[in-house]
Design an enzyme around this catalytic site. Structure first.
Site, PDB file in Angstrom:
ATOM      1  N   CYS A  60      -2.101  -4.656  30.472  1.00  0.00           N
ATOM      2  CA  CYS A  60      -3.317  -4.050  31.025  1.00  0.00           C
ATOM      3  C   CYS A  60      -3.131  -3.740  32.518  1.00  0.00           C
ATOM      4  O   CYS A  60      -2.746  -4.630  33.294  1.00  0.00           O
ATOM      5  CB  CYS A  60      -4.487  -5.008  30.833  1.00  0.00           C
ATOM      6  SG  CYS A  60      -5.985  -4.428  31.636  1.00  0.00           S
ATOM      7  N   ASP A 120     -16.689  33.365  19.055  1.00  0.00           N
ATOM      8  CA  ASP A 120     -15.264  33.137  19.246  1.00  0.00           C
ATOM      9  C   ASP A 120     -14.665  32.723  17.906  1.00  0.00           C
ATOM     10  O   ASP A 120     -14.458  31.553  17.619  1.00  0.00           O
ATOM     11  CB  ASP A 120     -15.075  32.029  20.289  1.00  0.00           C
ATOM     12  CG  ASP A 120     -13.781  32.195  21.035  1.00  0.00           C
ATOM     13  OD1 ASP A 120     -13.084  33.198  20.802  1.00  0.00           O
ATOM     14  OD2 ASP A 120     -13.467  31.308  21.849  1.00  0.00           O
ATOM     15  N   LYS A 148     -18.038  39.589  29.064  1.00  0.00           N
ATOM     16  CA  LYS A 148     -17.446  38.266  28.837  1.00  0.00           C
ATOM     17  C   LYS A 148     -17.960  37.222  29.832  1.00  0.00           C
ATOM     18  O   LYS A 148     -18.185  37.522  30.998  1.00  0.00           O
ATOM     19  CB  LYS A 148     -15.914  38.354  28.945  1.00  0.00           C
ATOM     20  CG  LYS A 148     -15.265  39.295  27.943  1.00  0.00           C
ATOM     21  CD  LYS A 148     -15.339  38.797  26.520  1.00  0.00           C
ATOM     22  CE  LYS A 148     -14.261  37.830  26.140  1.00  0.00           C
ATOM     23  NZ  LYS A 148     -12.955  38.412  25.939  1.00  0.00           N
ATOM     24  N   CYS A 181     -10.549  -9.852  32.045  1.00  0.00           N
ATOM     25  CA  CYS A 181     -10.147  -8.571  32.625  1.00  0.00           C
ATOM     26  C   CYS A 181     -11.264  -8.035  33.519  1.00  0.00           C
ATOM     27  O   CYS A 181     -12.391  -7.825  33.061  1.00  0.00           O
ATOM     28  CB  CYS A 181      -9.844  -7.597  31.482  1.00  0.00           C
ATOM     29  SG  CYS A 181      -9.495  -5.937  32.054  1.00  0.00           S
ATOM     30  N   GLU A 202     -28.229  17.548  -3.156  1.00  0.00           N
ATOM     31  CA  GLU A 202     -28.814  18.268  -4.295  1.00  0.00           C
ATOM     32  C   GLU A 202     -27.969  19.513  -4.589  1.00  0.00           C
ATOM     33  O   GLU A 202     -27.674  19.820  -5.750  1.00  0.00           O
ATOM     34  CB  GLU A 202     -30.267  18.648  -3.958  1.00  0.00           C
ATOM     35  CG  GLU A 202     -30.979  19.513  -4.985  1.00  0.00           C
ATOM     36  CD  GLU A 202     -31.173  18.827  -6.334  1.00  0.00           C
ATOM     37  OE1 GLU A 202     -30.737  17.682  -6.497  1.00  0.00           O
ATOM     38  OE2 GLU A 202     -31.732  19.474  -7.251  1.00  0.00           O
ATOM     39  N   TYR A 205     -21.161  35.613  10.613  1.00  0.00           N
ATOM     40  CA  TYR A 205     -22.235  36.546  10.967  1.00  0.00           C
ATOM     41  C   TYR A 205     -21.666  37.954  10.902  1.00  0.00           C
ATOM     42  O   TYR A 205     -20.566  38.207  11.430  1.00  0.00           O
ATOM     43  CB  TYR A 205     -22.746  36.308  12.392  1.00  0.00           C
ATOM     44  CG  TYR A 205     -23.721  35.156  12.527  1.00  0.00           C
ATOM     45  CD1 TYR A 205     -24.708  34.922  11.574  1.00  0.00           C
ATOM     46  CD2 TYR A 205     -23.666  34.315  13.637  1.00  0.00           C
ATOM     47  CE1 TYR A 205     -25.599  33.865  11.703  1.00  0.00           C
ATOM     48  CE2 TYR A 205     -24.557  33.260  13.780  1.00  0.00           C
ATOM     49  CZ  TYR A 205     -25.514  33.040  12.807  1.00  0.00           C
ATOM     50  OH  TYR A 205     -26.393  32.008  12.938  1.00  0.00           O
ATOM     51  N   CYS A 242      -5.570  -6.364  34.461  1.00  0.00           N
ATOM     52  CA  CYS A 242      -5.470  -7.834  34.455  1.00  0.00           C
ATOM     53  C   CYS A 242      -4.134  -8.320  33.919  1.00  0.00           C
ATOM     54  O   CYS A 242      -3.920  -9.522  33.823  1.00  0.00           O
ATOM     55  CB  CYS A 242      -6.600  -8.433  33.627  1.00  0.00           C
ATOM     56  SG  CYS A 242      -6.398  -8.143  31.872  1.00  0.00           S
ATOM     57  N   GLU A 285     -25.915  41.162  21.213  1.00  0.00           N
ATOM     58  CA  GLU A 285     -25.759  39.928  20.439  1.00  0.00           C
ATOM     59  C   GLU A 285     -24.634  39.080  21.020  1.00  0.00           C
ATOM     60  O   GLU A 285     -23.764  39.607  21.727  1.00  0.00           O
ATOM     61  CB  GLU A 285     -25.507  40.220  18.966  1.00  0.00           C
ATOM     62  CG  GLU A 285     -24.227  40.945  18.653  1.00  0.00           C
ATOM     63  CD  GLU A 285     -24.142  41.303  17.174  1.00  0.00           C
ATOM     64  OE1 GLU A 285     -23.819  40.410  16.391  1.00  0.00           O
ATOM     65  OE2 GLU A 285     -24.391  42.472  16.838  1.00  0.00           O
ATOM     66  N   SER A 335     -10.972  47.273  18.556  1.00  0.00           N
ATOM     67  CA  SER A 335     -11.313  46.139  19.423  1.00  0.00           C
ATOM     68  C   SER A 335     -12.389  46.612  20.399  1.00  0.00           C
ATOM     69  O   SER A 335     -12.839  47.763  20.314  1.00  0.00           O
ATOM     70  CB  SER A 335     -10.080  45.643  20.156  1.00  0.00           C
ATOM     71  OG  SER A 335      -9.443  46.745  20.746  1.00  0.00           O
ATOM     72  N   LEU A 336     -12.772  45.771  21.300  1.00  0.00           N
ATOM     73  CA  LEU A 336     -13.836  46.128  22.251  1.00  0.00           C
ATOM     74  C   LEU A 336     -13.297  46.104  23.668  1.00  0.00           C
ATOM     75  O   LEU A 336     -12.459  45.266  24.001  1.00  0.00           O
ATOM     76  CB  LEU A 336     -14.974  45.103  22.170  1.00  0.00           C
ATOM     77  CG  LEU A 336     -15.862  45.125  20.936  1.00  0.00           C
ATOM     78  CD1 LEU A 336     -16.847  43.961  21.004  1.00  0.00           C
ATOM     79  CD2 LEU A 336     -16.627  46.440  20.848  1.00  0.00           C
ATOM     80  N   LYS A 369     -21.152  37.156  21.464  1.00  0.00           N
ATOM     81  CA  LYS A 369     -19.810  37.446  20.950  1.00  0.00           C
ATOM     82  C   LYS A 369     -19.199  36.127  20.482  1.00  0.00           C
ATOM     83  O   LYS A 369     -18.836  35.271  21.284  1.00  0.00           O
ATOM     84  CB  LYS A 369     -18.941  38.080  22.041  1.00  0.00           C
ATOM     85  CG  LYS A 369     -17.614  38.532  21.486  1.00  0.00           C
ATOM     86  CD  LYS A 369     -16.874  39.411  22.465  1.00  0.00           C
ATOM     87  CE  LYS A 369     -15.629  40.020  21.837  1.00  0.00           C
ATOM     88  NZ  LYS A 369     -14.807  39.091  21.087  1.00  0.00           N
ATOM     89  N   CYS A 408      -6.765  -3.715  25.753  1.00  0.00           N
ATOM     90  CA  CYS A 408      -6.403  -4.929  26.491  1.00  0.00           C
ATOM     91  C   CYS A 408      -7.076  -6.093  25.783  1.00  0.00           C
ATOM     92  O   CYS A 408      -8.260  -6.013  25.440  1.00  0.00           O
ATOM     93  CB  CYS A 408      -6.934  -4.808  27.927  1.00  0.00           C
ATOM     94  SG  CYS A 408      -7.122  -6.377  28.764  1.00  0.00           S
ATOM     95  N   ASP A 441     -24.832  19.876  -3.977  1.00  0.00           N
ATOM     96  CA  ASP A 441     -23.567  19.418  -4.580  1.00  0.00           C
ATOM     97  C   ASP A 441     -23.766  19.026  -6.045  1.00  0.00           C
ATOM     98  O   ASP A 441     -22.914  19.270  -6.891  1.00  0.00           O
ATOM     99  CB  ASP A 441     -22.996  18.217  -3.802  1.00  0.00           C
ATOM    100  CG  ASP A 441     -22.603  18.621  -2.389  1.00  0.00           C
ATOM    101  OD1 ASP A 441     -22.468  19.834  -2.136  1.00  0.00           O
ATOM    102  OD2 ASP A 441     -22.460  17.725  -1.535  1.00  0.00           O
TER     103      ASP A 441
END
Ligand code: I6G
Length: 674
Positions: free
Chosen positions: A411, A118, A317, A435, A36, A224, A414, A114, A83-84, A116, A429, A38
């Site tokens: 294989c 990636d 971390k 086999c 819908e 986020y 066999c 919260e 940075s942290l 972290k 195989c 789309d």
């Protein structure tokens, strides 16, 4: 005839599309299926195409991407993007709190925690509520202008909601790729023999740094917010607490992690870390720790900064999920359908809480892509419950005595020929039941819980029975006698008798389980159940043409061909016949007036552990009420039954707004039809 004013219709469409995005990404409560959304988007694009003068910069049509750029221009951040600092233990967290208290002279302060994510840090500038500029973090001082790409990310509002937002506000946060999008992109890449992304972070970075924003638009990125940068207040005072500011952002339509939590002290921060670590595999996206911040903005100002990081925030971390080890050797495993999978044997290494000594190398293309050799140092990655992967070879540390990995030409079990069909990444195989490996896997599948569920017939015993030439096919299981079994090592009378009783009990089954147990390629539980419901008898399935088979829900051309050819092979028919001769039976599926069934037209999915009835029984009961039981969640799913430890399917259902029932809910629901 009434003519619709394009301006008015365009306004309605923009409003609807913005509302749907807001419901999905900010309120976590989707209200319309993707189709819908789309459809409305296409209608909007068509009106804008016919009336270009009506198109505005904040139109949701910006989400689809535009003209490709020649290069990215640079943007100097209004305020450096820091940075942290990291903590890796409870002691380091304790030091963080102690130092903070010493610095600010405050105690009993509240913190805000919260996950972290990636992903990639970005800065979004809104002027008069309109997204005007977006930049990558870069080196913290200067980033790249990725405005066009960021506009394609549906989670990021092009226009803030309400009217109480600051005149200029810079919002900072993380762009990330949820696992569902990451897996889809990689599956498609591997199937087409292309390079897969090593992890969701690389995939997000690669998708965001595309000169063609249409590519970014197709990659399912999300966002986020985690803080603000420069804010020009005008008459809108921002909250004097970090948590309060995040709630303000949410109110203006900017997504904020639903996991954000205010906590009172160090013990609570540690408990929060543990809780998120425990639930990590249930999250729909990759995280690598939690971020703890002093909640009071006044306190933050007092604490200040050291080098490039704030003193008032720290990332606690998680243990590393990537480690380096040595590739000792590569074995080639033969699966039930003959698929040959290279398996890396590794120097055991501790990764993300477990010792890993094997990793999949997927297929020949993947080995070539990695350019890895036996003896190489390799980087191993373990994410959630995913099978460990080799991410890369450390070529810089390659020893002199490495060996190339030779893909076998026949294989390894066999010696039959190996073939690789056009368009398939997997080599197989062609030995079929000749086999030994395929025989073992076929019998293991046949006796597994969702198939014949033969108690006491574990993998080891199946291997023993095949190795001793006592069984070749599943039907041979039913000719086993006490005398045969007693010749096996570690087999006593009691154990043998128990196994024979379990085999006898398993003879009474259902047509769906019988079809599933045959181990036909691509025919899983849901497809087998749909086939049984559709055809009602095995003879009708055997007689069906490829095109008739595709009339069954979930059965496309490929599955239909696998089924058709399986059921035409004389050795497969011989196994089916001897199973029936051995006494396998199922009750007749009655020709009910399907349209009168209460769940007709509905699609249900079952996931997680159901303790009272088990998944197979639940499935039979739901199918008997007329619903189709599918294997995966989509916008078309009517209901997800989520048992204990429901994982990604539950996450997806929540994302799509699909209704869910837990086990108790299912039992009460079914009770009304008994
Ligand atoms: O890199 C980061 C990830 C998450 C952050 C961050 C964050 O908060 C949840 N917060 C700050 C203040 C910074 N980097 C500098």
């Amino acid at each position: 005839m009434s003519t619709v004013n394009p301006r008015q219709r365009l306004d309605v469409l923009c409003q609807l599309l913005n509302d749907y995005n807001h419901q999905y990404y900010v309120l976590d409560n989707p209200t319309v299926p993707d189709v819908e959304y789309d459809r409305l988007m296409r209608e909007l694009q068509s009106i804008e195409h016919d009336n270009p003068e009506l198109k505005v910069a904040t139109s949701p049509s910006q989400r689809v991407g535009g003209e490709a750029l020649a290069s990215f221009s640079q943007i100097t951040h209004l305020k450096p993007m820091l940075s942290l600092d990291n903590a890796f233990s409870d002691d380091e967290m304790q030091n963080f709190v102690r130092r903070l208290e010493e610095r600010t002279g405050r105690s009993n302060d509240v913190f805000c925690c919260e996950p972290k994510l990636d992903g990639l840090a970005v800065s979004l500038l809104y002027v008069d509520g309109v997204l005007t500029r977006a930049a990558t973090r870069g080196d913290g001082l200067v980033g790249e202008d990725i405005t066009q790409n960021v506009k394609t990310i549906k989670a990021i509002p092009l226009q803030l909601r309400g009217d109480d937002f600051p005149q200029r506000i810079e919002i900072r946060g993380e762009v990330f790729m949820p696992f569902a999008a990451f897996n889809g992109i990689n599956e498609r890449a591997i199937a087409h023999g292309e390079k897969a992304f090593a992890n969701p972070r690389n995939a997000a970075a690669g998708s965001l740094r595309q000169l063609d924003s249409k590519i970014t638009a197709s990659r399912g990125l999300s966002f986020y917010a985690y803080s603000t940068g420069v804010v020009e207040l005008e008459n809108t005072p921002m909250s004097d607490h970090h948590y309060g500011q995040l709630q303000q952002l949410k109110g203006w339509g900017v997504p904020v992690s639903p996991e954000v939590k205010q906590v009172k002290n160090l013990a609570d921060m540690i408990a929060y870390y543990q809780d998120i670590l425990n639930r990590r595999s249930e999250l729909a996206y990759e995280i690598d720790g939690v971020v703890n911040k002093l909640d009071s903005i006044q306190g933050q100002d007092k604490a200040g900064f050291v080098a490039k990081a704030p003193r008032w925030a720290i990332a606690y971390k998680f243990p590393a999920q990537e480690e380096m080890t040595t590739l000792l050797d590569v074995d080639f495993q033969v699966g039930r359908t003959g698929s040959i999978t290279p398996v890396a044997r590794l120097e055991p290494v501790f990764v993300g809480g477990v010792t890993v000594s094997n990793a999949t190398l997927h297929n020949k293309d993947e080995i070539e892509r990695l350019g890895v050799k036996i003896g190489d140092k390799v980087i191993i990655r373990r994410a959630g419950d995913v099978i460990p992967q080799i991410v890369s070879a450390v070529v810089a540390q390659r020893p002199n005595d490495t060996r190339d990995i030779e893909f076998p030409s026949t294989c390894p079990e066999c010696d039959s020929a190996i073939e690789r069909l056009e368009g398939e990444a997997v080599a197989r195989c062609i030995g079929g039941l000749v086999c030994g490996a395929q025989r073992k896997e076929a019998i293991k599948h046949f006796s597994s819980r969702k198939a014949f569920d033969i108690d006491g017939l574990g993998d080891k015993l199946v291997e023993q029975l095949v190795d001793e030439d006592m069984i070749n096919t599943p039907s041979d299981l039913f000719s086993l006698t006490q005398e045969h079994l007693l010749t096996l090592e570690r087999m006593g009378e009691k154990k043998a008798q128990k196994l024979l009783s379990a085999l006898e009990a398993s003879k009474s089954t259902t047509l769906a389980k019988f079809i599933y147990s045959l181990g036909i390629r691509e025919v899983g539980e849901a497809t087998a159940s749909n086939l049984a419901q559709f055809f009602k008898t095995l003879d009708k399935i055997k007689a069906a043409s490829v095109s008739r088979l595709t009339d069954v829900d979930d059965v496309g051309e490929i599955v239909a061909k696998h089924l058709y050819y399986f059921l035409k092979q004389p050795h497969n028919l011989a196994v089916i016949n001897s199973l029936i001769e051995a006494g396998i039976h199922w009750s007749v599926i009655e020709e009910k007036d399907a349209s009168a069934l209460p769940l007709v037209g509905q699609t249900w999915v079952i996931t997680g552990t159901l303790h009272t009835m088990g998944r197979s029984e639940a499935k039979e009961k739901i199918s008997a009420l007329g619903a189709k039981v599918a294997g995966s969640v989509s916008a078309k799913t009517t209901m997800l039954v989520a048992g204990e430890k429901a994982g990604s399917k539950l996450t997806k259902a929540t994302e799509l707004g699909v209704k869910t029932l837990d086990e108790d809910g299912l039992i009460s629901f079914l009770a009304q039809f008994e």
